[in-house]
Design a protein around this motif. Structure first.
Motif, PDB file in Angstrom:
ATOM      1  N   THR A 151      -6.095 -45.487 -11.870  1.00  0.00           N
ATOM      2  CA  THR A 151      -6.687 -44.304 -12.500  1.00  0.00           C
ATOM      3  C   THR A 151      -7.000 -43.228 -11.462  1.00  0.00           C
ATOM      4  N   LYS A 152      -7.461 -43.641 -10.290  1.00  0.00           N
ATOM      5  CA  LYS A 152      -7.710 -42.669  -9.230  1.00  0.00           C
ATOM      6  C   LYS A 152      -6.409 -42.040  -8.741  1.00  0.00           C
ATOM      7  N   GLY A 153      -5.366 -42.850  -8.645  1.00  0.00           N
ATOM      8  CA  GLY A 153      -4.072 -42.327  -8.224  1.00  0.00           C
ATOM      9  C   GLY A 153      -3.522 -41.316  -9.212  1.00  0.00           C
ATOM     10  N   ILE A 154      -3.713 -41.579 -10.493  1.00  0.00           N
ATOM     11  CA  ILE A 154      -3.249 -40.643 -11.525  1.00  0.00           C
ATOM     12  C   ILE A 154      -4.009 -39.333 -11.423  1.00  0.00           C
ATOM     13  N   GLU A 155      -5.328 -39.411 -11.210  1.00  0.00           N
ATOM     14  CA  GLU A 155      -6.118 -38.189 -11.059  1.00  0.00           C
ATOM     15  C   GLU A 155      -5.609 -37.371  -9.876  1.00  0.00           C
ATOM     16  N   THR A 156      -5.301 -38.059  -8.779  1.00  0.00           N
ATOM     17  CA  THR A 156      -4.786 -37.369  -7.598  1.00  0.00           C
ATOM     18  C   THR A 156      -3.476 -36.658  -7.899  1.00  0.00           C
ATOM     19  N   ILE A 157      -2.556 -37.367  -8.552  1.00  0.00           N
ATOM     20  CA  ILE A 157      -1.247 -36.792  -8.841  1.00  0.00           C
ATOM     21  C   ILE A 157      -1.370 -35.601  -9.788  1.00  0.00           C
ATOM     22  N   VAL A 158      -2.115 -35.791 -10.872  1.00  0.00           N
ATOM     23  CA  VAL A 158      -2.257 -34.721 -11.859  1.00  0.00           C
ATOM     24  C   VAL A 158      -2.904 -33.486 -11.235  1.00  0.00           C
ATOM     25  N   ARG A 159      -3.945 -33.726 -10.447  1.00  0.00           N
ATOM     26  CA  ARG A 159      -4.696 -32.598  -9.886  1.00  0.00           C
ATOM     27  C   ARG A 159      -3.889 -31.852  -8.818  1.00  0.00           C
ATOM     28  N   PHE A 160      -3.305 -32.582  -7.891  1.00  0.00           N
ATOM     29  CA  PHE A 160      -2.620 -31.922  -6.782  1.00  0.00           C
ATOM     30  C   PHE A 160      -1.293 -31.301  -7.196  1.00  0.00           C
ATOM     31  N   THR A 161      -0.666 -31.849  -8.226  1.00  0.00           N
ATOM     32  CA  THR A 161       0.617 -31.289  -8.654  1.00  0.00           C
ATOM     33  C   THR A 161       0.460 -29.840  -9.096  1.00  0.00           C
ATOM     34  N   ILE A 162      -0.523 -29.579  -9.951  1.00  0.00           N
ATOM     35  CA  ILE A 162      -0.709 -28.225 -10.482  1.00  0.00           C
ATOM     36  C   ILE A 162      -1.518 -27.348  -9.533  1.00  0.00           C
ATOM     37  N   LEU A 163      -2.580 -27.893  -8.975  1.00  0.00           N
ATOM     38  CA  LEU A 163      -3.511 -27.061  -8.221  1.00  0.00           C
ATOM     39  C   LEU A 163      -3.054 -26.753  -6.802  1.00  0.00           C
ATOM     40  N   ASN A 164      -2.091 -27.515  -6.268  1.00  0.00           N
ATOM     41  CA  ASN A 164      -1.696 -27.269  -4.885  1.00  0.00           C
ATOM     42  C   ASN A 164      -0.209 -27.036  -4.695  1.00  0.00           C
ATOM     43  N   SER A 165       0.638 -27.761  -5.414  1.00  0.00           N
ATOM     44  CA  SER A 165       2.081 -27.608  -5.210  1.00  0.00           C
ATOM     45  C   SER A 165       2.558 -26.207  -5.594  1.00  0.00           C
ATOM     46  N   VAL A 166       2.182 -25.750  -6.798  1.00  0.00           N
ATOM     47  CA  VAL A 166       2.631 -24.436  -7.272  1.00  0.00           C
ATOM     48  C   VAL A 166       2.130 -23.307  -6.373  1.00  0.00           C
TER      49      VAL A 166
END
Length: 628
Positions: A151-166
């Motif tokens: 669950t922590k890994g999913i939060e990391t992926i979801v959060r960093f994908t939109i908030l940092n990659s773009v």
């Protein structure tokens, strides 16, 4: 809820595929309000990046203003091109950009947490849908740690994908365009080479670190499994005085975790150092180029400062690219095992056309039932018998004969290989599991209670029951007086697995729970075999009251508990060896009679031993009386 979204395998070598699978959780179709939050967060993200680009410009202009080389006449009003005004503007843009970033994070917080909640819910529901076989083989401590990390890994992926990659990609594009437009292709080329080398090194180093991270996760899971298992078996550890052995096993697992965790941090140090060297070389080349241009009079000091500021500003998203990539890869590693759990298919499932069980009288029938946990070792070899509505049928036999398997099959914890099990003529494979289990009450041999109150454990039979109904069920189960004598009454905590209660008290709670459920079908699976003779008789009277006018299947080891059954079935090696009433089976002089005689002799010997002990204690008291 989360069941609408399908989760497929997490593949650490294909992060884009996994991100595609996670997209429905980042863009939840059933929550338009959260989708709008994503839209607004993205909008603020883009605005913040454009404002961020202005920061180095204001730094350049204020430097040139202080140096007397600023030439913005005709572009902006004169009062805005003063050094102090530009310094103020420089800091205001930084503050505004920071505020927009925080607003973006605040808007997206609920989206990320909703995604975590959906996936955690989906995993929890899936765990309860899996077969009894899976749960008998699981390791509770390791399973809980896998879900926690996932669950922590999913939060990391979801959060960093939109908030940092773009935003990072957007900043790269803007920076490259500004260098090309303002300073020529050579600056763009150096920037591109630096960025490419930085990203290439980050990807390669992060891939190398994945195996190290996976080893750390395995060690962490193993250590947590051993700790939980040891604590769950606290009494057994104390019985054998093996505290030191348990501590050594746990410490051995933690030693492996220590080594792996040390390797993770050491490798992170090398990664950061390599990134610093690559970016440092790129920065050096570009500043030398700008410095030479200043000496030639082609650029101002402000341009030199601008190039340096842009590079420093570029360092942050570059570092984020490395950080985001590492976090996403590590997040994928963390959720690999969680996704593997989600991929485990339920062994027993409802058929697409399954209907709710229609209870009429509650008659049960086993018709030529064959079953094996392992194909190489059959358990039931063609069992056929009926339990008429409102009657009691007992199943007895030696250990390993397949008695308890019957209750598991009736509950449909497993599906049979051939034959049929019916309730009121309905094959239990054709009805929903929920409706089937709602019609059956179980009092098992080993009652495991929740670490909550007595009232909670009794009410578990019917969660909507009132306090009065709970106590009424306790009275019928002959535990009402005991509950009232407790300082906290029904609110008394029973401890982990109910260990604060005696065996007889736990059985009475189980009986009360079943009474409250009020099922038309009752299974008593060796409900008194672990109790002493006196407690067994007390519990048996409560069971007789509960089973009255109910279709009851009794699985028993002690034959004294089944003498009043309407029919007794004797199993041996997965087959019915004998069947009949208690008196009729004794007259046959077969397996049942032999078992009855052995148990009766053992009971008589136990009672004689108890009488001898009582006589000895009385004799000691009489001998000591004159001396006192």
């Amino acid at each position: 809820m989360a069941g609408k979204n399908k989760i497929v395998s997490a593949d650490a070598t294909n992060p884009f595929g996994t991100l595609k699978n996670l997209w429905p959780y980042m863009w939840p179709s059933e929550r338009p309000d959260l989708k709008m939050r994503v839209v607004w967060a993205t909008l603020f993200l883009v605005i913040a990046k454009f404002i961020l680009i202005l920061v180095p410009y204001f730094f350049k202009w204020s430097t040139d203003a202080l140096n007397g080389k600023l030439d913005l006449q005709g572009l902006v009003p004169a009062f805005l091109v003063g050094a102090l005004a530009l310094i103020i503007a420089y800091n205001l843009t930084r503050i505004l950009q920071l505020g927009l970033n925080q607003l973006r994070d605040a808007l997206f917080a609920s989206v990320g947490q909703y995604a975590v909640r959906q996936l955690a819910y989906k995993t929890f529901v899936h765990m309860h849908q899996l077969s009894l076989r899976f749960h008998l083989e699981r390791k509770t401590g390791g399973l809980s740690r896998i879900i926690e990390r996932g669950t922590k890994g999913i939060e990391t992926i979801v959060r960093f994908t939109i908030l940092n990659s773009v935003p990072t990609i957007l900043e790269f594009v803007l920076t490259a365009a500004i260098f090309w437009w303002g300073y020529g292709f050579s600056y763009l080329a150096v920037t591109a080479v630096t960025v490419w080398a930085y990203i290439w090194f980050t990807v390669k180093a992060s891939d190398w670190r994945i195996s190290i991270r996976r080893a750390m996760n395995d060690s962490d899971t193993e250590a947590n499994t051993k700790a939980i298992d040891s604590l769950l078996n606290f009494e057994t550890v104390k019985y054998f005085g093996n505290e030191d052995m348990e501590a050594k096993r746990f410490d051995a697992s933690m030693a492996r975790y220590e080594k792996s965790a040390t390797d993770v941090w050491t490798s992170l140090g090398w990664l950061n150092f390599g990134q610093g060297v690559i970016f440092g070389l790129g920065t050096t080349v570009m500043l030398i180029m700008s410095g030479l241009a200043v000496q030639r009079g082609e650029q101002t000091i402000g341009d030199f400062v601008f190039v340096n500021a842009m590079l420093l500003q570029l360092a942050q998203p570059l570092n984020f690219i490395g950080f985001v990539y590492r976090e996403i890869r590590q997040g994928l590693t963390d959720i690999e095992q969680m996704f593997e759990l989600l991929e485990v298919e339920a062994e027993v499932t409802d058929r697409p056309d399954a209907v709710p069980l229609a209870i009429r009288q509650g008659a049960i029938a086993f018709r030529d039932v064959h079953f094996a946990y392992d194909p190489e070792r059959p358990i039931l070899k063609g069992i056929s018998f009926e339990v008429p509505a409102g009657k009691t049928v007992a199943v007895v036999g030696p250990s390993g004969a397949g008695k308890s398997t019957l209750s598991r099959l009736l509950y449909r914890f497993y599906d049979i290989q051939s034959g049929a099990i019916t309730v009121d003529g309905q094959d239990i494979r054709d009805v929903t599991q929920k409706s089937l289990r709602a019609a059956i009450g179980m009092v098992p041999q080993d009652t495991v209670l929740f670490n909550d109150t007595i009232a909670y454990n009794i009410r578990y039979g019917r969660p909507g029951a009132t306090d009065e109904e709970v106590m009424a069920a306790a009275e019928i189960a002959q535990i009402g007086d005991f509950i009232r004598r407790l300082p906290d009454g029904p609110k008394t905590k029973v401890g982990e697995r109910g260990l604060k209660l005696s065996g007889g008290e736990k059985q009475r709670v189980a009986i009360a729970r079943t009474i409250l459920k009020a099922p038309p079908i009752l299974i008593l699976d060796e409900a008194t075999s672990a109790l002493d003779t006196t407690t067994e008789r007390e519990i048996q009277s409560a069971l007789d009251l509960v089973s009255k006018n109910r279709t009851t299947l009794v699985i028993a080891h002690r034959l004294s508990t089944v003498i009043n059954a309407d029919e007794i079935i004797v199993l041996k090696d997965g087959l019915i060896a004998e069947r009949g009433t208690h008196e009729g089976l004794l007259e046959q002089g077969g397996l049942y009679a032999s078992m009855w005689n052995r148990q009766r002799e053992a009971t008589q010997a136990e009672e004689q031993l108890k009488k001898v002990r009582e006589d000895d204690e009385l004799g000691v008291v009489n001998r000591l009386a004159p001396a006192r």
